[in-house]
Design an enzyme around this catalytic site. Sequence first.
Site, PDB file in Angstrom:
ATOM      1  N   SER A 151     -28.362 -21.174  40.999  1.00 26.52           N
ATOM      2  CA  SER A 151     -27.190 -21.371  41.834  1.00 26.52           C
ATOM      3  C   SER A 151     -27.277 -20.542  43.117  1.00 26.52           C
ATOM      4  O   SER A 151     -28.205 -20.711  43.884  1.00 26.52           O
ATOM      5  CB  SER A 151     -25.942 -21.052  41.022  1.00 26.52           C
ATOM      6  OG  SER A 151     -24.827 -21.680  41.567  1.00 26.52           O
ATOM      7  N   HIS A 345     -23.257 -25.733  34.097  1.00 31.96           N
ATOM      8  CA  HIS A 345     -23.932 -25.265  35.312  1.00 31.96           C
ATOM      9  C   HIS A 345     -24.873 -24.098  35.010  1.00 31.96           C
ATOM     10  O   HIS A 345     -25.928 -23.968  35.613  1.00 31.96           O
ATOM     11  CB  HIS A 345     -22.863 -24.865  36.328  1.00 31.96           C
ATOM     12  CG  HIS A 345     -23.428 -24.328  37.615  1.00 31.96           C
ATOM     13  ND1 HIS A 345     -24.449 -24.950  38.305  1.00 31.96           N
ATOM     14  CD2 HIS A 345     -23.100 -23.230  38.334  1.00 31.96           C
ATOM     15  CE1 HIS A 345     -24.726 -24.253  39.393  1.00 31.96           C
ATOM     16  NE2 HIS A 345     -23.926 -23.200  39.427  1.00 31.96           N
TER      17      HIS A 345
END
Length: 376
Positions: A151, A345
């Site tokens: 990320s 995620h």
Amino acid sequence: MEKQLHLNMLASRPPVPGGLQSGSKMRMGPGRKRDFSPLPWSQYFEVMEDVEVDNENSKDTFRIYSSGSEGPVLLLLHGGGHSALSWAVFTAVICSRIHCRVVAMDLRAHGDTTVKNNEDLSAETMAKDVGKVVEALYGEAPPPIMIIGHSMGGAIAVHTAAANHVPSLLGLCVIDVVEGTAMDALNSMQNFLRSRPKTFKSVENAIEWSVKSGQIRNIESARVSMVGQVKKCEEPLSSPGMSKSITEGIIEEEEEEEEEGQSNHKRKKEDDPEVKKESVYTWRIELSKTEKYWEGWFKGLSSLFLSCSVPKLLLLAGVDRLDKDLTIGQMQGKFQMQVLPQCGHAVHEDAPDKVADALATFMVRHKFTVFKEGFP
């Protein structure tokens, strides 16, 4: 939707039915209570150390966790709000698969790293930090290094590689961050951050929230990772800042899960007069205050990623995340892509085995290292 915009970084994804897709709630028998107690870093890493680097007229100190003594270095960069501990379970797995060394660092303003300017979270500054830490660790002759970032950390990995801050760079692995979806998600990010609890009554409470909210779907990883996300604060438990809603929500779930007896939380609340004197815990970093840097992390990221000359691996939680530049680049064979479905995620936390397998296969294929005996 906003729940799935994991604080550690900005990728839109529809909610998963049932909340926990691969959490241990599915695997445990009825009536058994899950253990949300924190796990120590030493169960997953061999060494913890603080590395000092020069910064103008002062020193910045970066917290490092490492394992292994031979082979290429896997330099791990965590997502926003997380810490190096988010790589703990993955580290134990990858070290059992291939000959490698692992170095996971707390980025500035995160975890136990202390820097003079905690507020400068620009991509340029954070990429320079990575280069300085590598230099402090290895001097002018660093070993072969593969940077792996999740990320926000994935964006910093790309910026670090593109700026040539790591001269011995072998390869680049980016986990679940794509410019298009990240940029689209920025508008919802503040709403998501506002929706999180402001405080927790304990580290266990924070771990429980992370699992039950679906932020981390692997309870083992949550138990070691959340320790790096929250810190003790002096606010009394009865203050208005305490999030009653999350505590009450957890009590309700515990009542549903436990057929017999009272929950530990309720017993403590009723029986222990000391509970009100305990400190509460809050987030180590206020991500909402970093908003001015978000665009700089992700804008132009796809072309920057494609411009890096080293072998590249992109691991995604869903194929829907690919933007136009990456779709074309993937068709042209400019990087290897693998989709790991049924993950949130935090792919490397939810499915550390799958991420380790994908990375090990990639590194062996490129002759960066070899499998340990017994693998694959």
